[in-house]
Design an enzyme around this catalytic site. Structure first.
Site, short mmCIF file in Angstrom:
data_model
loop_
_atom_site.label_atom_id
_atom_site.label_comp_id
_atom_site.label_asym_id
_atom_site.label_seq_id
_atom_site.Cartn_x
_atom_site.Cartn_y
_atom_site.Cartn_z
N ASP A 117 49.69 102.19 39.41
CA ASP A 117 49.78 100.98 40.20
C ASP A 117 50.54 101.31 41.48
OD1 ASP A 117 49.90 98.11 40.77
OD2 ASP A 117 52.00 98.27 40.19
N ASP A 174 52.11 98.58 44.13
CA ASP A 174 53.21 97.70 44.49
C ASP A 174 54.28 97.66 43.41
OD1 ASP A 174 52.18 95.91 47.02
OD2 ASP A 174 50.54 96.54 45.74
N GLU A 194 56.28 94.66 47.27
CA GLU A 194 54.99 94.02 47.06
C GLU A 194 54.41 93.77 48.45
OE1 GLU A 194 53.33 93.09 44.25
OE2 GLU A 194 54.86 93.84 42.86
N SER A 242 45.24 99.80 42.54
CA SER A 242 46.13 98.71 42.93
C SER A 242 45.42 97.36 42.99
CB SER A 242 46.73 99.02 44.31
OG SER A 242 47.46 97.93 44.80
N ASN A 278 49.08 92.58 35.09
CA ASN A 278 47.72 93.04 35.34
C ASN A 278 47.54 94.53 35.05
OD1 ASN A 278 49.34 93.57 37.67
ND2 ASN A 278 47.49 93.91 38.88
#
Length: 291
Positions: free
Chosen positions: A80, A82, A89, A169, A240
Site C-alpha cells: 500500500d 498512503d 494520505e 494503492s 481496504n
C-alpha cells in the site's frame, strides 16, 4: 517450528529482554539480525502467553511477531502507499490545499479503520477537490509527501534477491507513479483522478481500485510471475488492505489503524520499513540501497 521475531528501533532492543523471553518459552539459540535492533529464536509452536507478552513488549516499543519458518523470503512484495510507504494520505494533503483538510481527514480516518465503505468515502472526498488546479499535485508531492524510513532498503534488498515489487494503492496514479519511481518499485497501480482543462473534475475514473482490486492485483501478479500467494508479502495499514493481507503468505499490518492491526497476526508498529526484511530473515548486513 515458529520463529519468534523481536524488532525495535536501532539500539532499543536489549539483550536481556530477548534472553529472558527465550528462556521463558524454551526457545532455540538466539540469532541477532541486527545488534540492538532485531533478534529471533525458534519455538515448537505459538506460546500460550504470546498475546499477553506482545502487549507488554508493545509498551516498550518492541514489535513481537510469530513467523512461519518455511519459505520466509518472499518473491513478491505488494505494498500500500498512503501511510505505509509514505507517511501521509495524499488525498488529505490535496484537501488541505483546497481548504477542506479537516473534513476530508476525518472521512479518511473512518474509511481506513473500516467504519465507512471505501468506494463511497473516496468519491465523497474527491468531489470536494473539484476545480483544484492539477498543478497543485506536483506542489503537494514536493512539499508534503515524505517516504517512510526504510522503504528504499526494503525494495532494493528484495529486488536484489529476485523479488518483484508492486505498489498497489487506493490513492491516485498522479502520486503513486512518482513514489514508485523514487522508491524503486517495478510497477504501480492506483486510481486515476479525472481532469479537464488543467483542473480536477471532482471524479475518479472507473474502475475504482479498492479492497477487491488489491486482492485481484495479488492474484494477477502471482499468476503472471508463476508464483502462488504464499510467495508474497503484502503490507498495508487500512481496512481496504485486509483482503490482500489475508491472502498473502505473509500479510503485515504496518503502523496500521487499530481495527486492522487487531485483524492481522503480523504487525509492525514501532520499527521502520526494514522490519519487513527482518521478518523475512534478512540480516542488516544483507541490506541493499539506502536505509
Amino acid at each position: 517450528m515458529v520463529i519468534i521475531s523481536l524488532i525495535a528501533a536501532p539500539g532499543a532492543l536489549e539483550r536481556q529482554v530477548v534472553e529472558n523471553l527465550r528462556g521463558t518459552w524454551g526457545g532455540s539459540e538466539i540469532v541477532w539480525l541486527s545488534d540492538g535492533e532485531a533478534a529471533e529464536f525458534g519455538v515448537p509452536g505459538r506460546p500460550e502467553t504470546f498475546d499477553c507478552v506482545r502487549a507488554e513488549l508493545d509498551l516498550l516499543r518492541i514489535d513481537l511477531n510469530p513467523v512461519q519458518q518455511d519459505h520466509r523470503r518472499k518473491r513478491l512484495l505488494l505494498a500500500d502507499m498512503d501511510s505505509t510507504m509514505i507517511a501521509q494520505e495524499c488525498i488529505d494533503e490535496l484537501a488541505a490545499e483546497a481548504g477542506f483538510g479537516p473534513q476530508v481527514a476525518a472521512i479518511t480516518a473512518q474509511a481506513m479503520n473500516g467504519e465507512l465503505d471505501f468506494e463511497d468515502a473516496l468519491k465523497s472526498r474527491v468531489a470536494l477537490l473539484r476545480d483544484l488546479p492539477v498543478s497543485v499535485i506536483e506542489r503537494v508531492l514536493t512539499t508534503r509527501i515524505k517516504d517512510r524510513p526504510g522503504g528504499r532498503a526494503l525494495v532494493a534488498t528484495m529486488k536484489a534477491h529476485g523479488a518483484y515489487c508492486a505498489l498497489v494503492s487506493g490513492g491516485f496514479t498522479a502520486f503513486a507513479s512518482s513514489v514508485a519511481d523514487r522508491i524503486g518499485f517495478d510497477e504501480a497501480r492506483a486510481n486515476v483522478l479525472a481532469e479537464e482543462e488543467g483542473r480536477l473534475t471532482g471524479e475518479v475514473i472507473p474502475p475504482i481500485l479498492g479492497r477487491d482490486a488489491k486482492v485481484s492485483a495479488l492474484t494477477d501478479l502471482t499468476e503472471r510471475l508463476g508464483l502462488t500467494p504464499s510467495d508474497a508479502i503484502a503490507i498495508g495499514d487500512g481496512a481496504n488492505d485486509l483482503g490482500m493481507l489475508d491472502l498473502a503468505g505473509m500479510g503485515v499490518a504496518v503502523h496500521a489503524k487499530p481495527a486492522v492491526a487487531q485483524a492481522c497476526d503480523l504487525r509492525i508498529s514501532h520499527g521502520d520499513l526494514t522490519a519487513l526484511l527482518y521478518l523475512q530473515g534478512y540480516a542488516r548486513s544483507e541490506f541493499e540501497g539506502p536505509a
